[in-house]
Design a protein around this motif. Structure first.
Motif, PDB file in Angstrom:
ATOM      1  N   ILE A   5      -1.983  15.568 -17.939  1.00  0.00           N
ATOM      2  CA  ILE A   5      -3.091  14.602 -17.897  1.00  0.00           C
ATOM      3  C   ILE A   5      -2.568  13.175 -17.894  1.00  0.00           C
ATOM      4  CG2 ILE A   5      -5.057  13.694 -19.202  1.00  0.00           C
ATOM      5  CD1 ILE A   5      -5.629  16.554 -20.123  1.00  0.00           C
ATOM      6  N   PHE A   6      -1.556  12.910 -18.732  1.00  0.00           N
ATOM      7  CA  PHE A   6      -0.999  11.556 -18.802  1.00  0.00           C
ATOM      8  C   PHE A   6      -0.357  11.165 -17.468  1.00  0.00           C
ATOM      9  CE2 PHE A   6       2.707   8.799 -19.493  1.00  0.00           C
ATOM     10  CZ  PHE A   6       2.096   7.683 -20.041  1.00  0.00           C
ATOM     11  N   THR A   7       0.448  12.061 -16.901  1.00  0.00           N
ATOM     12  CA  THR A   7       1.148  11.758 -15.644  1.00  0.00           C
ATOM     13  C   THR A   7       0.158  11.540 -14.507  1.00  0.00           C
ATOM     14  OG1 THR A   7       2.977  13.163 -16.390  1.00  0.00           O
ATOM     15  CG2 THR A   7       2.975  12.504 -14.079  1.00  0.00           C
ATOM     16  N   VAL A   8      -0.829  12.408 -14.408  1.00  0.00           N
ATOM     17  CA  VAL A   8      -1.852  12.263 -13.369  1.00  0.00           C
ATOM     18  C   VAL A   8      -2.664  10.995 -13.584  1.00  0.00           C
ATOM     19  CG1 VAL A   8      -3.985  13.258 -12.439  1.00  0.00           C
ATOM     20  CG2 VAL A   8      -2.016  14.727 -12.852  1.00  0.00           C
ATOM     21  N   GLY A   9      -2.989  10.703 -14.849  1.00  0.00           N
ATOM     22  CA  GLY A   9      -3.743   9.491 -15.155  1.00  0.00           C
ATOM     23  C   GLY A   9      -3.034   8.238 -14.689  1.00  0.00           C
ATOM     24  N   VAL A  10      -1.723   8.166 -14.945  1.00  0.00           N
ATOM     25  CA  VAL A  10      -0.927   7.021 -14.478  1.00  0.00           C
ATOM     26  C   VAL A  10      -0.898   6.982 -12.956  1.00  0.00           C
ATOM     27  CG1 VAL A  10       1.377   5.994 -14.435  1.00  0.00           C
ATOM     28  CG2 VAL A  10       0.488   6.974 -16.560  1.00  0.00           C
ATOM     29  N   ALA A  11      -0.748   8.165 -12.340  1.00  0.00           N
ATOM     30  CA  ALA A  11      -0.698   8.248 -10.878  1.00  0.00           C
ATOM     31  C   ALA A  11      -1.977   7.725 -10.238  1.00  0.00           C
ATOM     32  CB  ALA A  11      -0.449   9.694 -10.450  1.00  0.00           C
ATOM     33  N   LEU A  12      -3.114   8.019 -10.843  1.00  0.00           N
ATOM     34  CA  LEU A  12      -4.397   7.581 -10.294  1.00  0.00           C
ATOM     35  C   LEU A  12      -4.703   6.132 -10.656  1.00  0.00           C
ATOM     36  CD1 LEU A  12      -6.570  10.751 -11.040  1.00  0.00           C
ATOM     37  CD2 LEU A  12      -5.301  10.198  -8.962  1.00  0.00           C
ATOM     38  N   CYS A  13      -4.115   5.679 -11.746  1.00  0.00           N
ATOM     39  CA  CYS A  13      -4.374   4.317 -12.213  1.00  0.00           C
ATOM     40  C   CYS A  13      -3.690   3.276 -11.326  1.00  0.00           C
ATOM     41  CB  CYS A  13      -3.908   4.182 -13.660  1.00  0.00           C
ATOM     42  SG  CYS A  13      -4.242   2.570 -14.399  1.00  0.00           S
ATOM     43  N   ILE A  14      -2.492   3.582 -10.847  1.00  0.00           N
ATOM     44  CA  ILE A  14      -1.721   2.602 -10.073  1.00  0.00           C
ATOM     45  C   ILE A  14      -2.460   2.127  -8.820  1.00  0.00           C
ATOM     46  CG2 ILE A  14       0.425   2.262  -8.768  1.00  0.00           C
ATOM     47  CD1 ILE A  14       1.800   4.107 -10.794  1.00  0.00           C
ATOM     48  N   PRO A  15      -3.006   3.031  -7.981  1.00  0.00           N
ATOM     49  CA  PRO A  15      -3.784   2.551  -6.833  1.00  0.00           C
ATOM     50  C   PRO A  15      -5.040   1.789  -7.245  1.00  0.00           C
ATOM     51  CG  PRO A  15      -3.175   4.852  -6.545  1.00  0.00           C
ATOM     52  CD  PRO A  15      -2.876   4.499  -7.962  1.00  0.00           C
ATOM     53  N   SER A  16      -5.578   2.130  -8.421  1.00  0.00           N
ATOM     54  CA  SER A  16      -6.768   1.430  -8.918  1.00  0.00           C
ATOM     55  C   SER A  16      -6.440  -0.008  -9.301  1.00  0.00           C
ATOM     56  CB  SER A  16      -7.346   2.173 -10.121  1.00  0.00           C
ATOM     57  OG  SER A  16      -7.643   3.503  -9.788  1.00  0.00           O
ATOM     58  N   VAL A  17      -5.249  -0.216  -9.842  1.00  0.00           N
ATOM     59  CA  VAL A  17      -4.790  -1.576 -10.143  1.00  0.00           C
ATOM     60  C   VAL A  17      -4.709  -2.392  -8.863  1.00  0.00           C
ATOM     61  CG1 VAL A  17      -2.859  -2.966 -10.987  1.00  0.00           C
ATOM     62  CG2 VAL A  17      -3.556  -0.908 -12.239  1.00  0.00           C
ATOM     63  N   LEU A  18      -4.191  -1.766  -7.817  1.00  0.00           N
ATOM     64  CA  LEU A  18      -4.108  -2.443  -6.518  1.00  0.00           C
ATOM     65  C   LEU A  18      -5.501  -2.823  -6.025  1.00  0.00           C
ATOM     66  CD1 LEU A  18      -1.853  -3.151  -4.402  1.00  0.00           C
ATOM     67  CD2 LEU A  18      -2.567  -1.089  -3.173  1.00  0.00           C
ATOM     68  N   TYR A  22       0.833  -1.207   0.000  1.00  0.00           N
ATOM     69  CA  TYR A  22       0.000   0.000   0.000  1.00  0.00           C
ATOM     70  C   TYR A  22       0.866   1.254   0.000  1.00  0.00           C
ATOM     71  CZ  TYR A  22      -4.178  -2.759   1.260  1.00  0.00           C
ATOM     72  OH  TYR A  22      -5.223  -3.643   1.267  1.00  0.00           O
ATOM     73  N   LEU A  23       1.817   1.298   0.920  1.00  0.00           N
ATOM     74  CA  LEU A  23       2.646   2.493   1.071  1.00  0.00           C
ATOM     75  C   LEU A  23       3.501   2.747  -0.168  1.00  0.00           C
ATOM     76  CD1 LEU A  23       3.752   2.082   4.800  1.00  0.00           C
ATOM     77  CD2 LEU A  23       1.864   3.429   3.859  1.00  0.00           C
ATOM     78  N   ILE A  24       3.984   1.676  -0.803  1.00  0.00           N
ATOM     79  CA  ILE A  24       4.774   1.825  -2.030  1.00  0.00           C
ATOM     80  C   ILE A  24       3.917   2.415  -3.144  1.00  0.00           C
ATOM     81  CG2 ILE A  24       5.965   0.562  -3.861  1.00  0.00           C
ATOM     82  CD1 ILE A  24       6.919  -1.411  -1.679  1.00  0.00           C
ATOM     83  N   VAL A  25       2.712   1.888  -3.279  1.00  0.00           N
ATOM     84  CA  VAL A  25       1.795   2.389  -4.317  1.00  0.00           C
ATOM     85  C   VAL A  25       1.427   3.841  -4.047  1.00  0.00           C
ATOM     86  CG1 VAL A  25      -0.576   2.186  -5.176  1.00  0.00           C
ATOM     87  CG2 VAL A  25       0.855   0.152  -5.001  1.00  0.00           C
ATOM     88  N   PHE A  26       1.119   4.169  -2.791  1.00  0.00           N
ATOM     89  CA  PHE A  26       0.795   5.556  -2.451  1.00  0.00           C
ATOM     90  C   PHE A  26       1.964   6.479  -2.779  1.00  0.00           C
ATOM     91  CE2 PHE A  26      -2.075   3.934   1.249  1.00  0.00           C
ATOM     92  CZ  PHE A  26      -3.011   3.494   0.327  1.00  0.00           C
ATOM     93  N   ALA A  27       3.176   6.044  -2.428  1.00  0.00           N
ATOM     94  CA  ALA A  27       4.370   6.864  -2.648  1.00  0.00           C
ATOM     95  C   ALA A  27       4.597   7.127  -4.135  1.00  0.00           C
ATOM     96  CB  ALA A  27       5.591   6.189  -2.032  1.00  0.00           C
ATOM     97  N   ILE A  28       4.433   6.087  -4.956  1.00  0.00           N
ATOM     98  CA  ILE A  28       4.617   6.245  -6.405  1.00  0.00           C
ATOM     99  C   ILE A  28       3.584   7.212  -6.969  1.00  0.00           C
ATOM    100  CG2 ILE A  28       4.504   5.064  -8.633  1.00  0.00           C
ATOM    101  CD1 ILE A  28       5.595   2.564  -7.205  1.00  0.00           C
ATOM    102  N   SER A  29       2.340   7.049  -6.551  1.00  0.00           N
ATOM    103  CA  SER A  29       1.266   7.906  -7.041  1.00  0.00           C
ATOM    104  C   SER A  29       1.498   9.363  -6.643  1.00  0.00           C
ATOM    105  CB  SER A  29      -0.083   7.424  -6.498  1.00  0.00           C
ATOM    106  OG  SER A  29      -1.136   8.257  -6.961  1.00  0.00           O
ATOM    107  N   ILE A  30       1.855   9.596  -5.396  1.00  0.00           N
ATOM    108  CA  ILE A  30       2.087  10.964  -4.917  1.00  0.00           C
ATOM    109  C   ILE A  30       3.301  11.578  -5.610  1.00  0.00           C
ATOM    110  CG2 ILE A  30       2.711  12.351  -2.887  1.00  0.00           C
ATOM    111  CD1 ILE A  30       1.075  10.214  -1.254  1.00  0.00           C
ATOM    112  N   PHE A  31       4.330  10.767  -5.851  1.00  0.00           N
ATOM    113  CA  PHE A  31       5.510  11.256  -6.575  1.00  0.00           C
ATOM    114  C   PHE A  31       5.123  11.711  -7.980  1.00  0.00           C
ATOM    115  CE2 PHE A  31       8.780  10.222  -9.736  1.00  0.00           C
ATOM    116  CZ  PHE A  31       9.765  11.134  -9.362  1.00  0.00           C
ATOM    117  N   LEU A  32       4.318  10.925  -8.680  1.00  0.00           N
ATOM    118  CA  LEU A  32       3.907  11.276 -10.043  1.00  0.00           C
ATOM    119  C   LEU A  32       3.037  12.530 -10.050  1.00  0.00           C
ATOM    120  CD1 LEU A  32       3.145   7.744 -11.529  1.00  0.00           C
ATOM    121  CD2 LEU A  32       5.064   9.242 -12.090  1.00  0.00           C
TER     122      LEU A  32
END
Length: 396
Positions: free
Chosen positions: A36-49, A4-14
């Protein structure tokens, strides 16, 4: 827990990277596309989880999540949505189920798409208030305060996201649009109707604060003091009225249930314990730290409508903390007040006059990040609130 924390960290970094890129790129079209692309990826990663989690992660998954997804497979749209509505399953929740089930029979895709929609709404709600909040910090508040909770409350999680989106509409005085947002939220979870209180509160505070601000020009001190006292008591009365209305919500639901206007699911909510945590978690973890920050930063914000609205929400939520031991159903209702903490903490740190610094470096957002991380580790990691830790990958 670490996943969880790794995914949150990656998303917040992006998201932080996207904010940085936005300031550096001159070409607006290129900047917009990259953002838009960077934010989209950032929001997508936690959704994959969220989508890849085992069905044991999230109480609503096995309670109704999988059931109503499978019910949607091969069903007629009108028959299915009528069936869902009569069973107290939100109409729009059923619609999303039906659309996804038209393309796949695997519920994991539904949980991915559903969480992605929630993340997008939360981000838009934060982005529209970027003039008063730090966007990455607000997203961190969402992840560390609510992400795990949203895995447990599928329908209400979407309703909460929409109500938070409505805050910017209040600030823009688009009151009819706010009511439309509340109606859409109700189509996911009927309890969202309580959010009409926020519209009434915002309008009241706006008039109240305008009058109080105008008093600064009044030269007759006694008259000013009398009106100030009157305005103070009016605000106290409003808080008590909100609390009374919410406490009576139990009787209102029972009455509507007796008339057949609400289903057994809502009667179940007022007869069972809530999902948002206990007294100490809510009071000490959610309310008191933010309330203290708002109080010590009052001097330069006392005539600001957003400050006063968020302060009222925090005070009301704090009062609910003391009542949740007796009225357990309040934990569901209090969530509509709690969701504003995503905005409240970044707001007061950005706009307040109290700064914690070291060698000229503003430490506010770093201290807030540490606080949020400690909260998540204790509440979701150690106490395992909501039973979402440890994370288990899908097995089917």
């Amino acid at each position: 827990m670490a996943i969880y924390l790794i995914v949150f960290a990656i998303s917040i970094f992006l998201i932080s990277l996207s904010e940085y890129i936005k300031k550096k790129i001159v070409n607006k079209k290129v900047e917009k596309l990259i953002y838009i692309f960077t934010v989209g990826v950032a929001l997508c990663i936690p959704s994959v989880l969220a989508g890849m989690r085992d069905y044991s992660i999230g109480t609503d998954v096995l309670t109704y999540g999988n059931i109503w997804f499978y019910n949607a497979v091969g069903s007629d749209f009108k028959v299915y949505t009528n069936w869902a509505t009569s069973s107290s399953i939100g109409y729009l929740y059923a619609v999303i189920n039906y659309i996804v089930a038209h393309f796949t029979i695997n519920p994991h895709y539904f949980y991915f798409i559903y969480n992605f929609i929630e993340n997008i709404i939360i981000f838009i709600a934060i982005y529209k208030n970027r003039d008063v909040v730090n966007v990455p910090l607000a997203m961190m508040a969402y992840y560390l305060l609510f992400y795990n909770l949203f895995l447990n409350i599928l329908r209400q999680g979407m309703a909460l996201s929409l109500i938070l989106l409505g805050f910017s509409l209040l600030r823009e005085k688009r009151y009819v649009s706010f009511l439309i947002i509340v109606y859409i939220a109700i189509l996911f979870h009927n309890t969202a109707g309580i959010a009409v209180i926020f519209l009434l509160l915002y309008i009241f505070l706006k008039k109240n604060i305008t009058l109080q601000s105008n008093l600064e020009t009044i030269k007759v001190v006694k008259k000013q003091d009398i009106i100030n006292l009157q305005l103070f008591f009016e605000r106290i009365i409003i808080i008590f009225l909100i609390i009374i209305i919410v406490i009576l919500f139990e009787d209102i639901i029972r009455y509507l249930g007796s008339l057949g206007l609400v289903g057994d699911r809502y009667l179940m909510y007022i007869n069972t314990e809530g999902v948002s945590g206990g007294f100490y978690q809510h009071l000490l973890g959610f309310c008191m730290p933010t309330l203290i920050l708002f109080c010590i930063n009052r001097s330069n914000l006392k005539f600001n409508i957003d400050y006063n609205f968020l302060l009222f929400v925090i005070i009301t939520s704090t009062c609910f903390s003391f009542l949740m031991n007796k009225y357990t159903f309040l934990s569901r209702i209090t969530l509509y007040f709690d969701i504003f903490f995503i905005i409240s903490l970044p707001y007061i740190l950005k706009n307040g006059n109290v700064r914690f610094s070291y060698k000229g470096i503003n430490l506010n957002k770093y201290l807030a990040a540490i606080y949020l991380l400690i909260y998540w580790v204790i509440i979701y990691g150690y106490f395992n609130s909501g039973n979402t830790v440890p994370y288990i990958f899908m097995r089917s």
